[in-house]
Design a protein around this motif. Sequence first.
Motif, PDB file in Angstrom:
ATOM      1  N   TRP A 107      38.054  41.620  26.649  1.00  0.00           N
ATOM      2  CA  TRP A 107      36.823  40.951  26.229  1.00  0.00           C
ATOM      3  C   TRP A 107      37.058  40.021  25.043  1.00  0.00           C
ATOM      4  CZ3 TRP A 107      32.269  39.128  27.004  1.00  0.00           C
ATOM      5  CH2 TRP A 107      31.430  38.855  25.939  1.00  0.00           C
ATOM      6  N   ASP A 108      37.790  40.474  24.035  1.00  0.00           N
ATOM      7  CA  ASP A 108      37.998  39.672  22.828  1.00  0.00           C
ATOM      8  C   ASP A 108      39.427  39.138  22.709  1.00  0.00           C
ATOM      9  OD1 ASP A 108      39.246  42.106  22.353  1.00  0.00           O
ATOM     10  OD2 ASP A 108      38.494  42.311  20.309  1.00  0.00           O
ATOM     11  N   GLU A 109      40.211  39.253  23.770  1.00  0.00           N
ATOM     12  CA  GLU A 109      41.601  38.770  23.739  1.00  0.00           C
ATOM     13  C   GLU A 109      41.594  37.241  23.715  1.00  0.00           C
ATOM     14  OE1 GLU A 109      45.391  37.456  24.592  1.00  0.00           O
ATOM     15  OE2 GLU A 109      43.866  37.246  26.148  1.00  0.00           O
ATOM     16  N   ALA A 110      42.471  36.654  22.887  1.00  0.00           N
ATOM     17  CA  ALA A 110      42.442  35.215  22.618  1.00  0.00           C
ATOM     18  C   ALA A 110      42.590  34.359  23.876  1.00  0.00           C
ATOM     19  CB  ALA A 110      43.536  34.859  21.605  1.00  0.00           C
ATOM     20  N   VAL A 111      43.563  34.656  24.714  1.00  0.00           N
ATOM     21  CA  VAL A 111      43.799  33.822  25.896  1.00  0.00           C
ATOM     22  C   VAL A 111      42.699  34.034  26.923  1.00  0.00           C
ATOM     23  CG1 VAL A 111      45.394  33.274  27.768  1.00  0.00           C
ATOM     24  CG2 VAL A 111      46.274  33.773  25.491  1.00  0.00           C
ATOM     25  N   ALA A 112      42.285  35.278  27.131  1.00  0.00           N
ATOM     26  CA  ALA A 112      41.208  35.547  28.091  1.00  0.00           C
ATOM     27  C   ALA A 112      39.920  34.842  27.669  1.00  0.00           C
ATOM     28  CB  ALA A 112      40.977  37.046  28.224  1.00  0.00           C
ATOM     29  N   ALA A 113      39.610  34.874  26.378  1.00  0.00           N
ATOM     30  CA  ALA A 113      38.403  34.210  25.885  1.00  0.00           C
ATOM     31  C   ALA A 113      38.502  32.699  26.042  1.00  0.00           C
ATOM     32  CB  ALA A 113      38.154  34.588  24.430  1.00  0.00           C
ATOM     33  N   TRP A 114      39.694  32.138  25.885  1.00  0.00           N
ATOM     34  CA  TRP A 114      39.856  30.700  26.066  1.00  0.00           C
ATOM     35  C   TRP A 114      39.764  30.329  27.548  1.00  0.00           C
ATOM     36  CZ3 TRP A 114      43.263  27.494  28.658  1.00  0.00           C
ATOM     37  CH2 TRP A 114      43.135  26.125  28.368  1.00  0.00           C
ATOM     38  N   MET A 115      40.407  31.126  28.419  1.00  0.00           N
ATOM     39  CA  MET A 115      40.379  30.825  29.855  1.00  0.00           C
ATOM     40  C   MET A 115      38.990  31.033  30.446  1.00  0.00           C
ATOM     41  SD  MET A 115      43.992  32.035  31.578  1.00  0.00           S
ATOM     42  CE  MET A 115      43.651  33.759  31.496  1.00  0.00           C
ATOM     43  N   LEU A 116      38.238  31.949  29.886  1.00  0.00           N
ATOM     44  CA  LEU A 116      36.922  32.283  30.422  1.00  0.00           C
ATOM     45  C   LEU A 116      35.910  32.300  29.278  1.00  0.00           C
ATOM     46  CD1 LEU A 116      35.801  32.941  33.212  1.00  0.00           C
ATOM     47  CD2 LEU A 116      36.314  35.338  32.782  1.00  0.00           C
ATOM     48  N   PRO A 117      35.552  31.105  28.756  1.00  0.00           N
ATOM     49  CA  PRO A 117      34.687  31.054  27.577  1.00  0.00           C
ATOM     50  C   PRO A 117      33.245  31.497  27.846  1.00  0.00           C
ATOM     51  CG  PRO A 117      35.109  28.842  28.392  1.00  0.00           C
ATOM     52  CD  PRO A 117      35.973  29.770  29.199  1.00  0.00           C
ATOM     53  N   ASP A 118      32.845  31.559  29.094  1.00  0.00           N
ATOM     54  CA  ASP A 118      31.505  32.017  29.455  1.00  0.00           C
ATOM     55  C   ASP A 118      31.442  33.536  29.258  1.00  0.00           C
ATOM     56  OD1 ASP A 118      29.311  33.066  30.866  1.00  0.00           O
ATOM     57  OD2 ASP A 118      29.345  31.453  32.338  1.00  0.00           O
ATOM     58  N   GLU A 119      30.722  33.972  28.215  1.00  0.00           N
ATOM     59  CA  GLU A 119      30.686  35.396  27.878  1.00  0.00           C
ATOM     60  C   GLU A 119      30.113  36.234  29.019  1.00  0.00           C
ATOM     61  OE1 GLU A 119      28.957  36.359  24.121  1.00  0.00           O
ATOM     62  OE2 GLU A 119      30.264  34.969  23.043  1.00  0.00           O
ATOM     63  N   GLU A 120      29.117  35.730  29.717  1.00  0.00           N
ATOM     64  CA  GLU A 120      28.537  36.492  30.831  1.00  0.00           C
ATOM     65  C   GLU A 120      29.557  36.702  31.946  1.00  0.00           C
ATOM     66  OE1 GLU A 120      25.775  38.309  31.386  1.00  0.00           O
ATOM     67  OE2 GLU A 120      25.609  37.983  29.236  1.00  0.00           O
ATOM     68  N   ARG A 121      30.332  35.665  32.256  1.00  0.00           N
ATOM     69  CA  ARG A 121      31.352  35.796  33.306  1.00  0.00           C
ATOM     70  C   ARG A 121      32.449  36.762  32.849  1.00  0.00           C
ATOM     71  NH1 ARG A 121      32.877  33.120  38.030  1.00  0.00           N
ATOM     72  NH2 ARG A 121      31.191  31.648  37.860  1.00  0.00           N
ATOM     73  N   ARG A 122      32.808  36.721  31.557  1.00  0.00           N
ATOM     74  CA  ARG A 122      33.806  37.653  31.036  1.00  0.00           C
ATOM     75  C   ARG A 122      33.276  39.087  31.081  1.00  0.00           C
ATOM     76  NH1 ARG A 122      34.856  34.744  26.510  1.00  0.00           N
ATOM     77  NH2 ARG A 122      34.373  36.343  25.013  1.00  0.00           N
ATOM     78  N   ARG A 123      32.005  39.244  30.742  1.00  0.00           N
ATOM     79  CA  ARG A 123      31.375  40.558  30.769  1.00  0.00           C
ATOM     80  C   ARG A 123      31.319  41.115  32.197  1.00  0.00           C
ATOM     81  NH1 ARG A 123      28.742  41.871  26.123  1.00  0.00           N
ATOM     82  NH2 ARG A 123      28.022  39.811  25.557  1.00  0.00           N
ATOM     83  N   ALA A 124      31.209  40.223  33.180  1.00  0.00           N
ATOM     84  CA  ALA A 124      31.074  40.633  34.584  1.00  0.00           C
ATOM     85  C   ALA A 124      32.419  40.899  35.262  1.00  0.00           C
ATOM     86  CB  ALA A 124      30.302  39.560  35.356  1.00  0.00           C
ATOM     87  N   LEU A 125      33.534  40.689  34.563  1.00  0.00           N
ATOM     88  CA  LEU A 125      34.846  40.908  35.177  1.00  0.00           C
ATOM     89  C   LEU A 125      34.969  42.295  35.801  1.00  0.00           C
ATOM     90  CD1 LEU A 125      37.644  39.410  32.886  1.00  0.00           C
ATOM     91  CD2 LEU A 125      37.083  38.785  35.236  1.00  0.00           C
ATOM     92  N   GLY A 126      34.456  43.298  35.135  1.00  0.00           N
ATOM     93  CA  GLY A 126      34.554  44.663  35.627  1.00  0.00           C
ATOM     94  C   GLY A 126      33.814  44.892  36.929  1.00  0.00           C
ATOM     95  N   ARG A 127      32.914  43.983  37.285  1.00  0.00           N
ATOM     96  CA  ARG A 127      32.180  44.091  38.551  1.00  0.00           C
ATOM     97  C   ARG A 127      32.675  43.096  39.590  1.00  0.00           C
ATOM     98  NH1 ARG A 127      28.463  43.733  34.511  1.00  0.00           N
ATOM     99  NH2 ARG A 127      27.707  41.710  35.215  1.00  0.00           N
ATOM    100  N   SER A 128      33.727  42.356  39.263  1.00  0.00           N
ATOM    101  CA  SER A 128      34.231  41.311  40.154  1.00  0.00           C
ATOM    102  C   SER A 128      35.134  41.897  41.241  1.00  0.00           C
ATOM    103  CB  SER A 128      35.022  40.276  39.337  1.00  0.00           C
ATOM    104  OG  SER A 128      35.788  39.453  40.181  1.00  0.00           O
ATOM    105  N   ALA A 129      34.748  41.672  42.495  1.00  0.00           N
ATOM    106  CA  ALA A 129      35.573  42.143  43.617  1.00  0.00           C
ATOM    107  C   ALA A 129      36.939  41.459  43.602  1.00  0.00           C
ATOM    108  CB  ALA A 129      34.856  41.886  44.940  1.00  0.00           C
TER     109      ALA A 129
END
Length: 195
Positions: free
Chosen positions: A19-41
Amino acid sequence: RATAHDLDEVTAVFAAAVWDEAVAAWMLPDEERRRALGRSAAFQRYLGAQISDGALVVAGERQIAGVSVWSRVDGPDLEDDHDEVMATVREIYGPYADRFVTVMTATADAHPSGRPYVYLAQMAVVPTHRGRGLGSAMLRHGLRIADDDGLATYLEASTTRNRALYARHGFVDYGPPIQLPDNGPSLRPMLREPA
């Protein structure tokens, strides 16, 4: 190593850990989409493939709280299933899929060439469990296997804290830093020769 039985838990833990990892946050700046990763098929399929390959290592005290992806690289990475991979990337990253491609392109030339090695592609620990030795435990496990196989291990550190952790485990800087565009983080390639 994670098993197929761990997939649901691993997916939720990995999403929370990056969630707060630097590269992941840069690649996926949309917080809602990052939050939804755990529900992503698509994200779950990606992690399931890592488990099937034996590449996903987990750590925890009573429950999984850390996840890492270790891949053996035996030669040039020729993606036979490029279209399938890109479809998964687009499903996970949506309008930010180009940022994933940017990271892969920017880091490709920094990898060791001319010999097999182990690539620690990702390692993350849930924020409430950081500082308890879970990252070190995953490192010891993965590095022991690499050492047994006589292979170097390569990674890109995304923070000074991570870089210090990797240095304590024998990694040294390997080439110049990689600066991601658009105010992205700087990545530090690191290599550890087998013990």
